[in-house]
Design an enzyme around this catalytic site. Structure first.
Site, PDB file in Angstrom:
ATOM      1  N   ARG A  43      16.024  -1.675  20.932  1.00  0.00           N
ATOM      2  CA  ARG A  43      14.565  -1.605  21.081  1.00  0.00           C
ATOM      3  C   ARG A  43      13.862  -2.447  20.021  1.00  0.00           C
ATOM      4  O   ARG A  43      12.664  -2.574  20.030  1.00  0.00           O
ATOM      5  CB  ARG A  43      14.108  -0.150  21.051  1.00  0.00           C
ATOM      6  CG  ARG A  43      14.536   0.570  22.328  1.00  0.00           C
ATOM      7  CD  ARG A  43      14.189   2.031  22.322  1.00  0.00           C
ATOM      8  NE  ARG A  43      15.065   2.793  21.462  1.00  0.00           N
ATOM      9  CZ  ARG A  43      15.008   4.113  21.314  1.00  0.00           C
ATOM     10  NH1 ARG A  43      14.095   4.800  21.972  1.00  0.00           N
ATOM     11  NH2 ARG A  43      15.840   4.750  20.507  1.00  0.00           N
ATOM     12  N   VAL A 127      30.086  16.285  17.631  1.00  0.00           N
ATOM     13  CA  VAL A 127      30.390  17.359  16.675  1.00  0.00           C
ATOM     14  C   VAL A 127      31.473  16.885  15.711  1.00  0.00           C
ATOM     15  O   VAL A 127      32.562  16.496  16.130  1.00  0.00           O
ATOM     16  CB  VAL A 127      30.892  18.640  17.397  1.00  0.00           C
ATOM     17  CG1 VAL A 127      31.175  19.741  16.380  1.00  0.00           C
ATOM     18  CG2 VAL A 127      29.876  19.115  18.419  1.00  0.00           C
ATOM     19  N   GLY A 129      31.869  14.233  13.837  1.00  0.00           N
ATOM     20  CA  GLY A 129      32.224  12.801  13.745  1.00  0.00           C
ATOM     21  C   GLY A 129      33.609  12.490  14.284  1.00  0.00           C
ATOM     22  O   GLY A 129      33.891  12.688  15.472  1.00  0.00           O
ATOM     23  N   GLY A 182      24.585   6.233   5.523  1.00  0.00           N
ATOM     24  CA  GLY A 182      24.521   6.385   6.983  1.00  0.00           C
ATOM     25  C   GLY A 182      24.928   7.770   7.446  1.00  0.00           C
ATOM     26  O   GLY A 182      25.289   7.954   8.611  1.00  0.00           O
ATOM     27  N   ASP A 196      20.634  20.192  12.500  1.00  0.00           N
ATOM     28  CA  ASP A 196      21.770  19.417  13.016  1.00  0.00           C
ATOM     29  C   ASP A 196      23.013  20.313  13.132  1.00  0.00           C
ATOM     30  O   ASP A 196      23.713  20.285  14.152  1.00  0.00           O
ATOM     31  CB  ASP A 196      22.021  18.226  12.069  1.00  0.00           C
ATOM     32  CG  ASP A 196      23.163  17.364  12.525  1.00  0.00           C
ATOM     33  OD1 ASP A 196      22.999  16.629  13.512  1.00  0.00           O
ATOM     34  OD2 ASP A 196      24.246  17.438  11.902  1.00  0.00           O
ATOM     35  N   LYS A 200      25.216  21.408  16.628  1.00  0.00           N
ATOM     36  CA  LYS A 200      26.671  21.239  16.780  1.00  0.00           C
ATOM     37  C   LYS A 200      27.346  22.588  16.998  1.00  0.00           C
ATOM     38  O   LYS A 200      28.287  22.697  17.790  1.00  0.00           O
ATOM     39  CB  LYS A 200      27.233  20.525  15.553  1.00  0.00           C
ATOM     40  CG  LYS A 200      26.724  19.089  15.418  1.00  0.00           C
ATOM     41  CD  LYS A 200      27.029  18.552  14.039  1.00  0.00           C
ATOM     42  CE  LYS A 200      26.607  17.107  13.878  1.00  0.00           C
ATOM     43  NZ  LYS A 200      26.616  16.681  12.460  1.00  0.00           N
TER      44      LYS A 200
HETATM   45  N1  HSE Z   1      23.524  13.714  10.026  1.00  0.00           N
HETATM   46  C1  HSE Z   1      24.771  14.079  10.575  1.00  0.00           C
HETATM   47  C2  HSE Z   1      25.627  14.669   9.491  1.00  0.00           C
HETATM   48  C3  HSE Z   1      25.432  12.860  11.184  1.00  0.00           C
HETATM   49  O1  HSE Z   1      25.291  14.497   8.313  1.00  0.00           O
HETATM   50  O2  HSE Z   1      26.618  15.345   9.796  1.00  0.00           O
HETATM   51  C4  HSE Z   1      26.669  13.160  11.974  1.00  0.00           C
HETATM   52  O3  HSE Z   1      26.397  13.952  13.081  1.00  0.00           O
END
Ligand code: HSE
Length: 397
Positions: A43, A127, A129, A182, A196, A200
Site C-alpha cells: 500500500r 501463534v 511465530g 520487529g 495480542d 493467540k
Molecule cells: N507482537 C507479537 C509478539 C508479534 O511480540 O509476540 C508476533 O505475533
C-alpha cells in the site's frame, strides 16, 4: 508451477518474500513444483527493496488473476484483511495467514468457507511465530484430552520483562528495542496490554476445546502495572512474572480462559523462557506435559511458519483442518471461580497472613508481606483479603 501472492510487505511480509525467494529449490524438492512469487501487494513504496518488481498496488489485479494458487495474508488487522481473505477463499484459493486478530475474531466463519470451497486456511504463524504449536496440538495429541494449555505467547512483553529484570533496562528503552527488532505490534499497546496474547490464546483454546472464543470475552490484563518490588521479591525466591495465556477445562467441563501476568517457579520451562522466545505448555492425560518452545516473533521466524503453511497448501490433496465449532459462551467458566495458588503482596503482618491462610508460604516480610497461598478461587481470595491494603496479586502456576 504454483503462483503465490503475498498481501503485505511489513516485518512478516518481507520475511515471507525473502524466505520464499531464497528457498525456491528446497520448496521444489518438497512439493515437486516451481514456486513463483508473482505479486507482493503493497500500500506504499518500500524504497530499496530488492524485489520491488513484484510490487502490486492494485488489489483487484491479484483478485482477478486466476493463476494465483495460494494467497499469503500478512497485513495484520481485520480490515481489509478479512475482505481479501474471504474473497480469495470464495474464489477457491488456499490462504495462509499470520494474522492472529483475523483468526481469533473471524476464524470460525473463514474456516467454514475454506471447508465449503475445499481449500485450506492455515495460520501456524499466527501463534508463537516459528513454534509449530498449532500443528503440534492438532496433529500429534489426538490420543489425549487436554487438561490445560498455557504459555508465553507474546514475544514483546517477554522481551520487555526479561530486559527490565535481568539487565535493569527501563520500560521505555525495552519497548523501543522490541520495536526496532520487529517484535512489537504496529501499536505496541496491543502487546503490553495483553491483547495480542489474548488473541493467540483464543486460537489455542478454540483448537483444544473446540468452540470459537471471542477475545472480548476473555479477562485480559497486561504488564504495565508490574512493579520492581515484586520482580525483586520473586527473583530472590527463584520465581518470575510472565505474561501468560491460560486455558483449562474446569471440573464442570466448561472452559476457563484468561490472559494475565502469572508467577512461575524455576521448576517450570516458562521460567527459563526469556527475550522474544515463546513457550506453550500443554497438560494432557496420556502424554503428561508437552512444551513447544522457540522464537515467537520477528521477521524470519514468523515467515518460517508462513512458508511452511504455503508448502502444506501446495501438497494438500484435501482440506487439512475442519473448522472448529461456533461460539458458545455457555461453555465458558468464569476465571474467578477457578482455583489457583496466588502470590500476594499486602500491608499485613506475618501473623495475620498465617491466621488467614493456614498454608501460606512467606516470601518476604517487613511493613509489607509477600506470600503464596494454597489453591483457592479469586473470589475466596478477595473475601479473605477484604479490608487489607493489597499492593500486588498474581495467579501462580
Ligand atoms: N507482537 C507479537 C509478539 C508479534 O511480540 O509476540 C508476533 O505475533
Amino acid at each position: 508451477m504454483k503462483n503465490i501472492a503475498i498481501l503485505g510487505n511489513g516485518v512478516v511480509g518481507s520475511g515471507t518474500a525473502r524466505v520464499l525467494l531464497s528457498k525456491a529449490e528446497k520448496i521444489k524438492a518438497e512439493t515437486g513444483e516451481d514456486i513463483n512469487l508473482k505479486y507482493v501487494f503493497v500500500r506504499h513504496d518500500y524504497e530499496g527493496c530488492e524485489y520491488r518488481d513484484l510490487f502490486e498496488y492494485d488489489y483487484d489485479t491479484i483478485k482477478n488473476d486466476k493463476e494465483i494458487d495460494v494467497v499469503a495474508e500478512v497485513m495484520g488487522g481485520v480490515h481489509p484483511a478479512y475482505e481479501y481473505v474471504k474473497d480469495a477463499l470464495m474464489r477457491g484459493k488456499s490462504v495462509v495467514t499470520s494474522n492472529k486478530q483475523l483468526i481469533a475474531e473471524c476464524g470460525y466463519e473463514l474456516m467454514n468457507i475454506a471447508k465449503e470451497k475445499n481449500v485450506n486456511l492455515l495460520f501456524e504463524g499466527a501463534v508463537a511465530g516459528a513454534v509449530p504449536v498449532i500443528h503440534g496440538i492438532r496433529n500429534c495429541l489426538k490420543a489425549n484430552d487436554v487438561k490445560r494449555v498455557y504459555g508465553i505467547i507474546n514475544g514483546t512483553t517477554n522481551y520487555i520483562l526479561s530486559k527490565m529484570i535481568s539487565d535493569g533496562q527501563s520500560y521505555a528503552d525495552a519497548i523501543k528495542k522490541a520495536q526496532e527488532l520487529g517484535y512489537a505490534e504496529a501499536d505496541p499497546s496491543r502487546d503490553v496490554d495483553g491483547i495480542d496474547s489474548c488473541r493467540k490464546l483464543c486460537i489455542l483454546a478454540d483448537i483444544v476445546y473446540g468452540n470459537h472464543i471471542m477475545p472480548q470475552t476473555v479477562n485480559t490484563i497486561g504488564i504495565r502495572d508490574i512493579e520492581k518490588t515484586d520482580t525483586d521479591i520473586l527473583s530472590q525466591n527463584k520465581k518470575a512474572i510472565k505474561l501468560l495465556g491460560y486455558a483449562a477445562k474446569a471440573e464442570n467441563g466448561k472452559t476457563v480462559v484468561c490472559t494475565e501476568p502469572f508467577v512461575v517457579g524455576d521448576d517450570s520451562v516458562l521460567f527459563a523462557t526469556n527475550d522474544a522466545f515463546n513457550a506453550v505448555a500443554v497438560d494432557t492425560d496420556n502424554a503428561d506435559t508437552i512444551v513447544f518452545y522457540g522464537r515467537g516473533a520477528g521477521s524470519f521466524p514468523t515467515a518460517s511458519a508462513v512458508v511452511n503453511d504455503i508448502v502444506e497448501c501446495i501438497n494438500a490433496e484435501n482440506t487439512i483442518y475442519p473448522a472448529w465449532g461456533a461460539e458458545r459462551n455457555d461453555l465458558l467458566e468464569s476465571y474467578e471461580n477457578f482455583v489457583f495458588k496466588h502470590y500476594v503482596r499486602a500491608v499485613i503482618s506475618v501473623a495475620k497472613v498465617k491466621e488467614l491462610f493456614a498454608d501460606a508460604v512467606i516470601l518476604s516480610e517487613g511493613k509489607e508481606c509477600a506470600f503464596l497461598t494454597s489453591e483457592m478461587s479469586e473470589n475466596s481470595l478477595s473475601e479473605k483479603l477484604e479490608g487489607i491494603s493489597v499492593k500486588a496479586k498474581y495467579k501462580t502456576i
